[in-house]
Design a protein around this motif. Structure first.
Motif, PDB file in Angstrom:
ATOM      1  N   ASN A 276       0.854  -1.194   0.000  1.00 22.57           N
ATOM      2  CA  ASN A 276       0.000   0.000   0.000  1.00 22.57           C
ATOM      3  C   ASN A 276       0.888   1.241   0.000  1.00 22.57           C
TER       4      ASN A 276
ATOM      5  N   ASP B  16      -0.553  -1.705   8.421  1.00 28.77           N
ATOM      6  CA  ASP B  16      -1.954  -2.087   8.242  1.00 28.77           C
ATOM      7  C   ASP B  16      -2.811  -0.893   8.686  1.00 28.77           C
ATOM      8  N   ARG B  17      -3.205  -0.083   7.720  1.00 28.88           N
ATOM      9  CA  ARG B  17      -3.936   1.156   8.052  1.00 28.88           C
ATOM     10  C   ARG B  17      -5.427   1.025   7.751  1.00 28.88           C
ATOM     11  N   ARG B  18      -5.928  -0.202   7.605  1.00 28.32           N
ATOM     12  CA  ARG B  18      -7.355  -0.351   7.310  1.00 28.32           C
ATOM     13  C   ARG B  18      -8.173   0.211   8.467  1.00 28.32           C
ATOM     14  N   ASP B  19      -9.090   1.108   8.099  1.00 24.87           N
ATOM     15  CA  ASP B  19      -9.875   1.794   9.131  1.00 24.87           C
ATOM     16  C   ASP B  19     -11.147   0.998   9.392  1.00 24.87           C
ATOM     17  N   ILE B  20     -10.974  -0.213   9.896  1.00 26.16           N
ATOM     18  CA  ILE B  20     -12.148  -1.057  10.147  1.00 26.16           C
ATOM     19  C   ILE B  20     -12.282  -1.263  11.652  1.00 26.16           C
TER      20      ILE B  20
ATOM     21  N   GLY C  62     -10.053  -3.534  13.734  1.00 25.15           N
ATOM     22  CA  GLY C  62      -8.904  -3.951  12.913  1.00 25.15           C
ATOM     23  C   GLY C  62      -7.607  -3.721  13.700  1.00 25.15           C
TER      24      GLY C  62
END
Ligand code: IPD
Length: 334
Positions: free
Chosen positions: A52, A190-194, A197
């Protein structure tokens, strides 16, 4: 090759030290060229994304890895080589390190730092045998810090300063650890804004470690400070120095930690998993798994009147586990 003699290991160590110095000099020269606006082309300066927009590789990473790999292959053709950049080009994410003599190399750890010329970047070279990192060499050329260790020979800063830095005596972990500790951690890639997460679990853990004692429903750790160097292997070297007391991280890979683990263990530190086991208060402290992507490091510690150094490290591990969330990083074959 089943066993490596003391003599052979010392020879490999001397080779790794020289290799680290040469590779670090390459990083320094490449950075200097960028500052001078020298003859490096625009393409050579550009970085490309891997996973990413924050997972980056530069031409320098690749040049330095090729140099290191060639030198190792020439000198030790029977040894295996696992390097960040060659590995990242393959499609498998399997853990490749086994019992055989293996070099595990990150040619440039702290790539984002290097791109921005924040000085915490380095080359990181480990020699592993029978799954144990036996030799570690880390050179951060912008800050002139060279870390090295070989099993049974001690761990050093700039080849003469034995680690940890304060040694007479080596302090036990603070009585109320993590209170009084410097806690290092990394935001990672891991920057997924879930919801729930990894990024949010890390942030919750960081806040728990930082909050006042009694806060966060008893999870407040009141650490002295929270630090992120942006280089996992330098974080570990700083734990080996004793400048950081605790490092907790998930998501990085074996080349990000192998040399740092070798140096930390040789200095007397403890290395285990980031994820609290279900019976965290009583279970034996598991040894770190190199390919697990889950790491918790505690600095070298000496005895107090009531505990051995190891007991104070284990107490700190459990106090950290009580405050951090399980992270979700998987790894085939690890
Ligand atoms: C990264 C750094 C960073 C860690 C990342 C690593 P790179 O390595 O060690 O501190 O949080 O997980 O991937 O990409 O700079 O070699």
């Amino acid at each position: 090759m089943s066993d490596i003699s003391r003599e052979e290991l010392d020879e490999i160590y001397a080779f790794a030290v020289e290799l680290g110095k040469q590779a670090g000099q390459m990083l320094k020269d490449a950075a200097q060229l960028r500052m001078d606006g020298g003859n490096r082309t625009k393409e050579q300066d550009e970085h490309v994304q891997k996973m990413n927009a924050v997972d980056l590789v530069t031409e320098t990473d690749e040049d330095v890895e090729a140099f290191i790999k060639n030198r190792i292959t020439e000198k030790y053709p029977a040894h295996k080589f696992v390097g960040e950049e060659s590995y990242s080009k393959g499609s498998s994410r399997d853990y490749l390190i086994d019992e055989s003599p293996t070099w595990c190399v990150d040619p440039l750890d702290g790539t984002v730092n290097y791109i921005h010329l924040f000085p915490m970047f380095c080359v990181s070279i480990a020699f592993i045998h029978k799954n144990k990192p036996l030799i570690g060499v880390i050179y951060a050329p912008f800050i002139n810090q060279f870390f090295s260790s070989c099993a049974g020979r001690g761990a050093f800063l700039n080849e003469t300063q034995k680690l940890p830095l304060i040694r007479n005596p080596v302090a036990p972990m603070p009585e109320k650890a993590p209170a009084g500790c410097v806690f290092s951690c990394e935001w990672g890639k891991d920057r997924r804004d879930i919801p729930d997460g990894n990024m949010h679990r890390k942030i919750e853990s960081f806040v728990n470690m930082a909050a006042e004692l009694g806060g966060r429903s008893g999870r407040g750790g009141m650490v002295h400070g929270v630090r992120s160097l942006g280089s996992a292997t330098l974080d570990l070297a700083y734990v080996a120095m004793g400048s950081f007391d605790i490092w907790w991280e998930g998501g990085c890979w074996e080349w990000d930690v192998a040399a740092g683990i070798a140096i930390l263990l040789e200095a007397g530190g403890l290395m285990t998993t980031a994820n609290p086991p279900p019976d965290e208060a009583t279970c034996p402290i598991p040894d770190v798994k190199l390919g697990s992507r889950l790491y918790l490091a505690i600095r070298p510690a000496g005895p107090s009147s009531t505990e051995t150094g190891r007991q104070s490290q284990e107490r700190t591990v459990r106090e950290v586990w009580r405050r951090v969330r399980n992270l979700d990083y998987s790894r085939p074959g690890a």
